[in-house]
Design an enzyme around this catalytic site. Structure first.
Site, PDB file in Angstrom:
ATOM      1  N   GLU B 228       0.879  -1.171   0.000  1.00  0.00           N
ATOM      2  CA  GLU B 228       0.000   0.000   0.000  1.00  0.00           C
ATOM      3  C   GLU B 228       0.906   1.206   0.000  1.00  0.00           C
ATOM      4  O   GLU B 228       1.665   1.417   0.951  1.00  0.00           O
ATOM      5  CB  GLU B 228      -0.898  -0.022   1.237  1.00  0.00           C
ATOM      6  CG  GLU B 228      -1.862   1.144   1.236  1.00  0.00           C
ATOM      7  CD  GLU B 228      -2.639   1.235   2.544  1.00  0.00           C
ATOM      8  OE1 GLU B 228      -3.045   0.191   3.087  1.00  0.00           O
ATOM      9  OE2 GLU B 228      -2.811   2.368   3.027  1.00  0.00           O
ATOM     10  N   CYS B 265      -3.853   7.205   5.575  1.00  0.00           N
ATOM     11  CA  CYS B 265      -3.680   6.876   4.155  1.00  0.00           C
ATOM     12  C   CYS B 265      -4.934   7.215   3.362  1.00  0.00           C
ATOM     13  O   CYS B 265      -4.880   7.327   2.144  1.00  0.00           O
ATOM     14  CB  CYS B 265      -3.335   5.402   3.994  1.00  0.00           C
ATOM     15  SG  CYS B 265      -4.366   4.334   4.999  1.00  0.00           S
TER      16      CYS B 265
END
Lengths: 489, 489
Positions: B228, B265
């Site tokens: 990620e 995020c």
């Protein structure tokens, strides 16, 4: 030979992307109808296609007809799967103020197609792993567009199959460009490099596949490369099974390793058997092999590779020739023999794919730990045991499971049926993506990715996720599966 | 600072592999019990762990307690999923002489664990995406062993969490080495390179993640790298929604982009809103932001990166400062303003992740085609629309779906609940594996791969696939799903 320029390939990729955009939200019914149209088109032109294929590949007509039938069946099975919405993995979690980690919003997930997929056809299956083979069928079933790179070994067949597919799709109302074919190296590279291509399906050699995998991984935006590379497909015969039915086992082995002139990706290239009289083995195998039909290999290039690999193994230390092939244009089978001690010293012997009618028997001493011996192996598409029903083979089966995508029991790995449970894959170098399959209905999912919808009103959701289940598909709701009654859709 | 040598890391990887071999065939019950033991261990030491985390990260205690609770819940939810066998995707096709492409043998498929998984902890979630966070929990649930690389930003917390996890597993009877932690660069590289490591889970920066992805892809045996990386998480406000409730939207936005000091995020880094009075926006946002607590960023290195990214955007042509942050050690939020014309000329403005309390508002002219505007975006973890229920947003929603893993409707992307339907992923550069998720029960599958068993007698099969369904799990049999009654297992 017809080849596609890089510019022409780019134009087809852009047309494919446009067709994808026009069709990505079609209903399962429409998509299933397109797959049916493709199946019908292939059936309608079966005689013509089989004729071209026989001329270009040296494969027997019966085998080619079966392969075409398999491809037709596959398209219909995938259409049924799409119709049922199985590939969508629709999952609904209603908003829940009591959820264990704190209140959760309404979250619903569905699989969506990736976009344009590049598919590289295989040499050895001109239908089942080529133009309208597994990768094309599963990518189209997923809702993707496909640009197919025709294998050099059967260009005319590839072009004609591509025309028939495009005509069938057009007649069924699919947008122009949803499926097209290219050929030649420039187009192949363009396919891997183009920013609009979202995934690659490939079946071919380890060297070629690895080069393209590296290329796909190096892109500014890397894409998944689903490559099926090399596999030797070991067979382990237990002492008990050998004692009871060595002749039957050798007969099955002879049939399997010569199938398609040994040019199957699941060809059993290694047979581990208890030490014993090599004369007896040679006699049985000689008898069994005598009746097998022979044909030239698929291409001169492939033949060259086969001769080289075969020479490498037969000239290795500790390897004997049990049955010597004749090296003719349509070569008779070769069987080599060695010992488990020799392969322990040269484990590389277990990594030589001889893509043609040749195989290696490895004799092991009584009491050998087969599970330990099996740890010498690399990743494989298949691994087989020939054993008796009551034997405790847990340790061996676990080692084989770790190294392969399909484990067989008293069966032979050649022939891969297309079903719901099928897995055709395996750890590297068998494939570059062991968590996916290239055969069976599960293959559709590798051309999709999940998307979650968070806090949406039902009417704004994709239909597969709306309240009331308008498509009548199976869905997981709040952790429990709900499937419509048989025939309910 | 404690660091692990490459040799020590290799020894831990080998121990993990051994533990994996010892435990890969444990029952779902045992595996669920191990996950419960981990959950209990974390709960028992919650005060101690939250204390260390608060000291090392500057994050507020309330937030840390919630994050720990989330991790504990996640372990239990995954345990329940494993207990039900959901992650196995057990599929059975009985032998069928009438199968459409010719007689089929008995084929049964199940997911098996990959082996040793390397997990790289994130800086910004010291619990939920760190030592015993999502990747570790899902890999252990899958049946893998885990070697966790502790993030440099919270070494003490990482070491202590690792100790607690190892103790809990030992007390529950799991083999030694099934879970361990390493730290430092040499160990990180050893983790990606070691032949016994079969997959990597990573949460971090785009540059660092891409370097490790390349490293994992270059291995002699490449392994999946579930990374990620970066996401800007755009929000699109329609004209109708803006006219009706701009204040409410700005309030939600202010709350979301400052959450965790903007170090989420899923932080909304871009807000596309209709052109209008910037004074009014500044006034509403100023009021909303006034009450937000401030803290130093997670680390000096992260602060440096934030300052640099912020300066890059604020100094770009056509970008104005709407609200100026104070640049203090605990910096107050910055809001920048630009126009859709400016980002069309400099699409790079949409690719700058400012990992801290800063965001960019992009004003568009009335009548702008938002779907077309959205095509400027790269891959994202999330994309949000703020709209009115009856608007036709199909085109925009499709473009956002293509570019993200989760689409939100009148909600905010920060906060990712752990459920069955959750998808936390998205096209590159949001992740390197958009077809998988790092949050939710579906995450377990990314540490597994399918294996088919062909022609096996029932007694020789893994229990999940045996006749009679001894584990009482949901299975697909001959194409139809069969689920045991609620509470039936």
């Amino acid at each position: 030979m017809t080849t596609t320029s890089a510019e022409q390939a780019a134009a087809q990729i852009e047309a494919a992307h446009k067709a994808y955009e026009q069709s990505r939200d079609e209903t399962p019914q429409t998509r299933a109808a397109w797959l049916e149209a493709l199946a019908g088109g292939l059936e309608q032109h079966a005689d013509e296609l089989v004729g071209i294929a026989a001329r270009e590949t040296h494969l027997a007509e019966g085998r080619l007809r079966f392969e075409l039938q398999r491809s037709v069946f596959q398209l219909r099975l995938f259409g049924d799967e799409v119709f049922r919405g199985e590939n969508l993995d629709a999952t609904i979690d209603h908003a829940d103020p009591e959820w264990g980690m704190g209140p959760r919003p309404d979250i619903r997930r569905i699989n969506v197609p990736l976009g344009v997929v590049g598919v590289f056809g295989a040499s050895n299956f001109p239908f089942a792993f080529s133009v309208m083979g597994g990768d094309s069928a599963s990518a189209l079933a997923a809702g993707c567009a496909v640009v197919h790179k025709i294998h050099d070994g059967h260009i005319e067949l590839g072009l004609r199959t591509g025309e028939i597919a495009a005509e069938a799709l057009a007649a069924a109302g699919a947008p122009t460009g949803l499926f097209s074919t290219v050929s030649g190296r420039a187009a192949a590279e363009a396919l891997v490099d183009h920013p609009l291509v979202t995934a690659i399906g490939f079946t071919g050699s380890t060297a070629g596949g690895r080069a393209l995998f590296d290329r796909a991984s190096r892109r500014p935006v890397p894409i998944p490369f689903y490559g099926e590379l090399g596999s030797i497909n070991p067979v382990f015969v237990t002492e008990e099974a050998w004692n009871r039915r060595s002749e039957e086992i050798l007969a099955g082995y002879a049939g399997s390793f010569t199938m398609g002139m040994g040019q199957f990706c699941t060809k059993p290239g290694l047979l581990f058997a208890p030490a014993g009289s090599s004369e007896e083995i040679a006699q049985v195998l000689g008898r069994e092999l005598a009746g097998k039909p022979m044909a030239p290999l698929l291409s001169p290039r492939l033949r060259e590779g086969f001769d080289e690999a075969l020479a490498g193994v037969r000239n290795a230390e500790g390897v004997d020739v049990l049955i010597d092939g004749d090296g003719a244009e349509a070569p008779s089978p070769t069987v080599l023999l060695t010992t488990s001690d020799a392969v322990r010293e040269q484990p590389g012997l277990l990594e030589q794919e001889m893509f043609g009618p040749a195989t290696l028997i490895i004799q092991y001493k009584p009491g050998t730990d087969l599970a330990e011996l099996a740890t010498l192996l690399q990743g494989q598409l298949t691994a087989t045991v020939q054993a008796e029903p009551d034997e405790d083979l847990a340790a061996l089966l676990t080692v084989l499971r770790e190294r392969s995508g399909r484990v067989l029991w008293n069966a032979w790995p050649t022939g891969v049926t297309v079903t719901y449970a099928q897995q055709h894959g395996g750890p590297y170098p068998a494939t570059t993506a062991p968590n996916t399959t290239s055969v069976g209905t599960a293959a559709i999912r590798r051309f999709m990715r999940p998307v979650a919808y968070d806090s949406f009103p039902s009417a704004q959701l994709p239909r597969a996720l709306q309240d009331g289940n308008p498509w009548a598909i199976g869905r997981r709701v709040d952790g429990r599966w709900e499937h419509p009654a048989e025939g309910g859709n």
